[in-house]
Design a protein around this motif. Structure first.
Motif, PDB file in Angstrom:
ATOM      1  N   GLU A 152      52.647 -49.327 -37.016  1.00  0.00           N
ATOM      2  CA  GLU A 152      52.169 -50.641 -37.460  1.00  0.00           C
ATOM      3  C   GLU A 152      52.945 -51.759 -36.771  1.00  0.00           C
ATOM      4  OE1 GLU A 152      51.769 -53.191 -41.618  1.00  0.00           O
ATOM      5  OE2 GLU A 152      51.864 -50.990 -41.733  1.00  0.00           O
ATOM      6  N   ARG A 153      54.248 -51.526 -36.559  1.00  0.00           N
ATOM      7  CA  ARG A 153      55.083 -52.522 -35.864  1.00  0.00           C
ATOM      8  C   ARG A 153      54.543 -52.802 -34.463  1.00  0.00           C
ATOM      9  NH1 ARG A 153      60.910 -49.897 -36.008  1.00  0.00           N
ATOM     10  NH2 ARG A 153      60.789 -49.172 -38.144  1.00  0.00           N
ATOM     11  N   GLU A 154      54.272 -51.718 -33.736  1.00  0.00           N
ATOM     12  CA  GLU A 154      53.808 -51.858 -32.357  1.00  0.00           C
ATOM     13  C   GLU A 154      52.444 -52.549 -32.299  1.00  0.00           C
ATOM     14  OE1 GLU A 154      55.380 -51.308 -29.529  1.00  0.00           O
ATOM     15  OE2 GLU A 154      57.188 -50.678 -30.611  1.00  0.00           O
ATOM     16  N   GLN A 155      51.586 -52.212 -33.246  1.00  0.00           N
ATOM     17  CA  GLN A 155      50.270 -52.840 -33.293  1.00  0.00           C
ATOM     18  C   GLN A 155      50.389 -54.340 -33.573  1.00  0.00           C
ATOM     19  OE1 GLN A 155      47.525 -50.963 -36.011  1.00  0.00           O
ATOM     20  NE2 GLN A 155      45.996 -52.598 -35.796  1.00  0.00           N
ATOM     21  N   ARG A 156      51.255 -54.692 -34.530  1.00  0.00           N
ATOM     22  CA  ARG A 156      51.464 -56.093 -34.880  1.00  0.00           C
ATOM     23  C   ARG A 156      52.098 -56.838 -33.708  1.00  0.00           C
ATOM     24  NH1 ARG A 156      49.632 -60.472 -37.418  1.00  0.00           N
ATOM     25  NH2 ARG A 156      51.232 -61.695 -38.491  1.00  0.00           N
ATOM     26  N   LEU A 157      53.030 -56.187 -32.999  1.00  0.00           N
ATOM     27  CA  LEU A 157      53.679 -56.786 -31.839  1.00  0.00           C
ATOM     28  C   LEU A 157      52.637 -57.199 -30.796  1.00  0.00           C
ATOM     29  CD1 LEU A 157      56.188 -57.430 -30.039  1.00  0.00           C
ATOM     30  CD2 LEU A 157      56.059 -55.043 -29.256  1.00  0.00           C
ATOM     31  N   GLN A 158      51.726 -56.275 -30.492  1.00  0.00           N
ATOM     32  CA  GLN A 158      50.706 -56.567 -29.487  1.00  0.00           C
ATOM     33  C   GLN A 158      49.775 -57.692 -29.944  1.00  0.00           C
ATOM     34  OE1 GLN A 158      51.024 -55.384 -26.463  1.00  0.00           O
ATOM     35  NE2 GLN A 158      52.788 -54.237 -27.242  1.00  0.00           N
ATOM     36  N   GLU A 159      49.438 -57.712 -31.220  1.00  0.00           N
ATOM     37  CA  GLU A 159      48.598 -58.789 -31.768  1.00  0.00           C
ATOM     38  C   GLU A 159      49.267 -60.139 -31.574  1.00  0.00           C
ATOM     39  OE1 GLU A 159      47.983 -57.980 -35.882  1.00  0.00           O
ATOM     40  OE2 GLU A 159      46.630 -56.286 -35.542  1.00  0.00           O
ATOM     41  N   LEU A 160      50.553 -60.209 -31.910  1.00  0.00           N
ATOM     42  CA  LEU A 160      51.291 -61.465 -31.847  1.00  0.00           C
ATOM     43  C   LEU A 160      51.512 -61.924 -30.410  1.00  0.00           C
ATOM     44  CD1 LEU A 160      53.870 -60.717 -34.657  1.00  0.00           C
ATOM     45  CD2 LEU A 160      52.074 -62.440 -34.749  1.00  0.00           C
ATOM     46  N   LEU A 161      51.811 -60.995 -29.524  1.00  0.00           N
ATOM     47  CA  LEU A 161      51.980 -61.352 -28.112  1.00  0.00           C
ATOM     48  C   LEU A 161      50.682 -61.930 -27.545  1.00  0.00           C
ATOM     49  CD1 LEU A 161      54.037 -58.275 -26.845  1.00  0.00           C
ATOM     50  CD2 LEU A 161      54.862 -60.637 -27.017  1.00  0.00           C
ATOM     51  N   ALA A 162      49.547 -61.358 -27.971  1.00  0.00           N
ATOM     52  CA  ALA A 162      48.243 -61.858 -27.505  1.00  0.00           C
ATOM     53  C   ALA A 162      47.979 -63.261 -28.053  1.00  0.00           C
ATOM     54  CB  ALA A 162      47.132 -60.901 -27.929  1.00  0.00           C
ATOM     55  N   ILE A 163      48.277 -63.468 -29.344  1.00  0.00           N
ATOM     56  CA  ILE A 163      48.079 -64.779 -29.969  1.00  0.00           C
ATOM     57  C   ILE A 163      48.873 -65.851 -29.234  1.00  0.00           C
ATOM     58  CG2 ILE A 163      48.696 -66.148 -32.022  1.00  0.00           C
ATOM     59  CD1 ILE A 163      47.877 -63.755 -33.731  1.00  0.00           C
ATOM     60  N   ALA A 164      50.112 -65.511 -28.862  1.00  0.00           N
ATOM     61  CA  ALA A 164      51.010 -66.479 -28.230  1.00  0.00           C
ATOM     62  C   ALA A 164      50.921 -66.472 -26.708  1.00  0.00           C
ATOM     63  CB  ALA A 164      52.446 -66.204 -28.662  1.00  0.00           C
ATOM     64  N   GLN A 165      50.039 -65.650 -26.151  1.00  0.00           N
ATOM     65  CA  GLN A 165      49.883 -65.539 -24.700  1.00  0.00           C
ATOM     66  C   GLN A 165      51.217 -65.212 -24.021  1.00  0.00           C
ATOM     67  OE1 GLN A 165      47.976 -69.284 -23.650  1.00  0.00           O
ATOM     68  NE2 GLN A 165      45.944 -68.431 -24.025  1.00  0.00           N
ATOM     69  N   LEU A 166      51.874 -64.207 -24.592  1.00  0.00           N
ATOM     70  CA  LEU A 166      53.169 -63.785 -24.067  1.00  0.00           C
ATOM     71  C   LEU A 166      53.152 -62.342 -23.552  1.00  0.00           C
ATOM     72  CD1 LEU A 166      55.519 -65.378 -26.756  1.00  0.00           C
ATOM     73  CD2 LEU A 166      55.426 -66.016 -24.341  1.00  0.00           C
ATOM     74  N   GLU A 167      51.951 -61.819 -23.329  1.00  0.00           N
ATOM     75  CA  GLU A 167      51.877 -60.458 -22.778  1.00  0.00           C
ATOM     76  C   GLU A 167      52.583 -60.427 -21.421  1.00  0.00           C
ATOM     77  OE1 GLU A 167      49.158 -62.310 -23.599  1.00  0.00           O
ATOM     78  OE2 GLU A 167      47.538 -61.042 -24.398  1.00  0.00           O
ATOM     79  N   GLY A 168      53.373 -59.383 -21.214  1.00  0.00           N
ATOM     80  CA  GLY A 168      54.118 -59.254 -19.966  1.00  0.00           C
ATOM     81  C   GLY A 168      55.497 -59.895 -20.009  1.00  0.00           C
ATOM     82  N   LYS A 169      55.801 -60.587 -21.107  1.00  0.00           N
ATOM     83  CA  LYS A 169      57.103 -61.244 -21.241  1.00  0.00           C
ATOM     84  C   LYS A 169      58.025 -60.488 -22.196  1.00  0.00           C
ATOM     85  CE  LYS A 169      55.315 -64.746 -18.948  1.00  0.00           C
ATOM     86  NZ  LYS A 169      55.634 -64.991 -17.517  1.00  0.00           N
TER      87      LYS A 169
END
Length: 264
Positions: free
Chosen positions: A109-126
């Motif tokens: 669940e942590r990893e899933q939430r992490l990816q959701e939040l990174l997408a919301i904040a446009q921080l994928e790859g950071k």
């Protein structure tokens, strides 16, 4: 979800002298609202925010979240500090995961939430970057989504954009509004910036310089995303500025009267 501030008072004692910062402050916040506390420096708005967070104890009154009295910090309330307060030794990923680990959220669940939040904040790859490698805007976004990571019922923000210059501040306000619209967490924010209050808020609670009295509970019913050049936006900002001017003048007059009485 309902947050209630009921007759909250806060008295500090310095050198055996009582200093009342807040006196019988009351209001409520409904689910999904973005409420801003606005007032001159020293009016007690940050003190009130930290009492809601459970970082300080009220001298009188109480804070109720869903009918339960707030007595200490908890995962139901996220907090964003003015200086971001990211852990410098942790990567973006670890900073965001930290509150979920503390709440013992399952790894998947942590990893899933992490990816959701990174997408919301446009921080994928950071994810692997450290705070010192981020711009001010990125730090602000990381701080915001870290506070959202544990799915708090209320997000508390203490002048989250206070550390940036005017031009960057407006850009980050737009980013912050965009992030909030995607999650719609209930927010109570402290600021001293009238434009920021109008741009971000559903309600602006104006507090007096003395004892944190509520001078106005102003609703901001403007469509989002907000246009600073819109006539209604400008009118709302001017109205809020007028309320602040009256409040400051009243406080100045009151202070002058007290000074004269002391000299008499």
């Amino acid at each position: 979800m309902e947050l209630k501030i009921e007759n909250v008072s806060k008295v500090f004692i310095n050198d055996h002298n009582d200093h009342t910062v807040l006196k019988d402050v009351s209001f409520s916040v409904s689910e999904g609202q973005f409420v801003t506390l606005l007032g001159p420096s020293g009016c007690g708005k940050t003190t009130l925010l930290t009492i809601i967070a459970g970082f300080q104890v009220a001298s009188g009154g109480m804070i109720l979240l869903n009918g339960r009295q707030v007595a200490k910090p908890g995962p139901d309330r996220g907090f964003v500090f003015q200086n971001y307060a990211l852990f410098p030794w942790m990567t973006v990923k670890d900073n965001i995961l930290y509150p979920m680990k503390m709440s013992k959220v399952p790894v998947k669940e942590r990893e899933q939430r992490l990816q959701e939040l990174l997408a919301i904040a446009q921080l994928e790859g950071k994810e692997k970057l450290y705070p010192h490698q981020l711009s001010g805007g990125m730090k602000q976004r990381v701080a915001f989504i870290r506070a959202l990571a544990g799915r708090p019922e209320v997000l508390l923000m203490d002048e989250p954009l206070g550390a940036v210059d005017f031009q960057m501040r407006q850009i980050l306000q737009e980013e912050l509004e965009s992030l909030w619209l995607k999650d719609k967490t209930t927010v109570v924010m402290v600021t001293h910036d009238a434009d920021e209050a109008i741009y971000l808020s559903d309600r602006v609670i104006v507090m007096s310089a003395r004892e944190g009295k509520i001078l106005e509970d102003m609703r901001v019913e403007l469509p989002r995303p907000r246009d600073r050049k819109d006539k209604e936006y400008v009118r709302s900002k001017e109205r809020l500025m007028d309320i602040l001017k009256v409040a400051i003048n009243k406080e100045s007059d009151s202070a002058e009267m007290e000074r004269k009485l002391c000299l008499a």
